[in-house]
Scaffold this active site. Structure first.
Site, PDB file in Angstrom:
ATOM      1  N   ARG A  58      43.510  22.488 -30.320  1.00  0.00           N
ATOM      2  CA  ARG A  58      43.411  23.506 -29.262  1.00  0.00           C
ATOM      3  C   ARG A  58      44.657  24.376 -29.362  1.00  0.00           C
ATOM      4  NH1 ARG A  58      45.349  24.246 -24.137  1.00  0.00           N
ATOM      5  NH2 ARG A  58      43.953  25.148 -22.586  1.00  0.00           N
ATOM      6  N   LYS A  63      53.733  24.096 -26.410  1.00  0.00           N
ATOM      7  CA  LYS A  63      54.201  23.267 -25.297  1.00  0.00           C
ATOM      8  C   LYS A  63      55.696  22.978 -25.369  1.00  0.00           C
ATOM      9  CE  LYS A  63      49.800  21.380 -23.827  1.00  0.00           C
ATOM     10  NZ  LYS A  63      48.918  20.229 -23.687  1.00  0.00           N
TER      11      LYS A  63
HETATM   12  C1  PT1 Z   1      45.420  19.624 -23.251  1.00  0.00           C
HETATM   13  C2  PT1 Z   1      45.462  20.767 -22.400  1.00  0.00           C
HETATM   14  C3  PT1 Z   1      44.211  21.246 -21.908  1.00  0.00           C
HETATM   15  N1  PT1 Z   1      46.612  21.391 -22.035  1.00  0.00           N
HETATM   16  C4  PT1 Z   1      43.074  19.573 -23.100  1.00  0.00           C
HETATM   17  N2  PT1 Z   1      43.039  20.644 -22.285  1.00  0.00           N
HETATM   18  C5  PT1 Z   1      46.571  22.436 -21.188  1.00  0.00           C
HETATM   19  N3  PT1 Z   1      41.918  18.969 -23.463  1.00  0.00           N
HETATM   20  C6  PT1 Z   1      45.353  22.895 -20.700  1.00  0.00           C
HETATM   21  C7  PT1 Z   1      54.268  21.988 -21.528  1.00  0.00           C
HETATM   22  O1  PT1 Z   1      54.802  20.876 -21.632  1.00  0.00           O
HETATM   23  O2  PT1 Z   1      46.521  19.083 -23.725  1.00  0.00           O
HETATM   24  N4  PT1 Z   1      44.241  19.068 -23.581  1.00  0.00           N
HETATM   25  N5  PT1 Z   1      44.201  22.314 -21.062  1.00  0.00           N
HETATM   26  C8  PT1 Z   1      47.860  23.110 -20.779  1.00  0.00           C
HETATM   27  N6  PT1 Z   1      48.756  22.203 -20.134  1.00  0.00           N
HETATM   28  C9  PT1 Z   1      50.125  22.172 -20.405  1.00  0.00           C
HETATM   29  C10 PT1 Z   1      50.811  20.966 -20.326  1.00  0.00           C
HETATM   30  C11 PT1 Z   1      50.776  23.301 -20.824  1.00  0.00           C
HETATM   31  C12 PT1 Z   1      52.157  20.911 -20.679  1.00  0.00           C
HETATM   32  C13 PT1 Z   1      52.119  23.273 -21.159  1.00  0.00           C
HETATM   33  C14 PT1 Z   1      52.827  22.062 -21.103  1.00  0.00           C
HETATM   34  O3  PT1 Z   1      54.842  23.048 -21.822  1.00  0.00           O
END
Ligand code: PT1
Length: 280
Positions: A258, A223
């Protein structure tokens, strides 16, 4: 002893558990839709299982900052074939589905999935009742806003208190519809409506989430909070920083990780486990 259970599948949380990410979206933030053909995605899932993933998280909706939402039909089309194909060869691995839609999780469970991973924490109409009826483990994640707008100047008076109170409220809503405590998993939601500093406050205080008494999932793999600390613009280049974040998480008590990079994370966990086991 904490565990996650569905049908005959049980994962004991006495050691950190790896959830491998299988993005079956054409626009994933860090794999760019690399796994969206059925065969490629399937091979990738098998590799993650071989590398030590005990859960495969399948998502048909991109939820990264700025992403557009997709229809229930599109989600089903993307997710169900993968679940069926994995179940044809593996009855042991747990499968979680990254969705907010009651209809998607219901059909996914029929196809062989186990866990509802909901970034919207059962806020869609009928979601709470569906989770209660299915009697499956659910991941309740904190988000401020929606994926499309959440990174548009997020602000908190007190980040930690607000995120913890949000999750406590969600737990109460779960109890009201009869969702069992043993089915609740918490997640602070790294990157979902948070500044870089907010994210690091949450990481530094993960132990306070663990103290709520539920399994805790940490999901910071690749992230932007890592990119910000290390000055790494490309998500694919954030493997070492992701492993560092994973290790900090488990040292603060996180039960589940994850991740995209299962093999690398597993190696770090082996060092962690060897350290803990020296106490016996
Ligand atoms: C998470 C999550 C998810 N994140 C759960 N499921 C994502 N339970 C998808 C960035 O800042 O944290 N928990 N499913 C993906 N979402 C992101 C959010 C991807 C922020 C990238 C960023 O780069």
């Amino acid at each position: 002893m904490m565990q996650i259970k569905h049908l005959n599948r049980v994962i004991t949380l006495n050691k950190p558990v790896i959830m491998g990410i299988l993005n079956v979206t054409p626009d994933s933030f860090s794999d760019g839709g690399k796994w969206n053909s059925l065969d490629k995605g399937f091979e990738h899932a098998l590799k993650m299982i071989e590398d030590g993933a005990q859960i495969i998280d399948i998502g048909g909706e991109s939820t990264r900052p700025g992403a557009e939402s997709v229809s229930v039909e599109q989600e089903l089309e993307r997710v169900i074939p993968f679940i069926k194909k994995i179940r044809e060869v593996n009855s042991e691995v747990m499968i979680s589905v990254d969705t907010s839609q009651p209809e998607v999780i219901t059909k996914a469970i029929e196809a062989g999935a186990d866990i509802w991973n909901d970034i919207r924490a059962l806020s869609v109409d009928g979601a709470l009742e569906t989770a209660a009826k299915l009697d499956i483990p659910v991941i309740l994640m904190h988000m401020k806003g929606t994926p499309k707008t959440m990174q548009n100047r997020p602000h908190y008076e007190d980040t930690l208190t607000e995120v913890i109170d949000f999750l406590k409220d969600k737990i109460e809503s779960c109890h009201k519809v009869g969702i069992k405590d043993e089915n609740i998993i918490l997640d602070p939601g790294f990157g979902f409506g948070k500044t870089v500093k907010d994210n690091y406050i949450l990481l530094d205080n993960l132990d306070k989430f663990v103290s709520l008494g539920y399994p805790l999932l940490s999901a910071l793999s690749r992230k932007s909070m890592l990119g910000a600390a290390c000055n790494i613009p490309n998500a694919q280049d954030r493997i070492v920083s992701s492993v560092a974040g994973a290790l900090i998480s488990v040292m603060k008590g996180a039960h589940m990780l994850r991740v995209h990079d299962v093999k690398e994370t597993r190696e770090a966990l082996m060092v962690y486990n060897a350290t803990i086991e020296s106490r016996n």
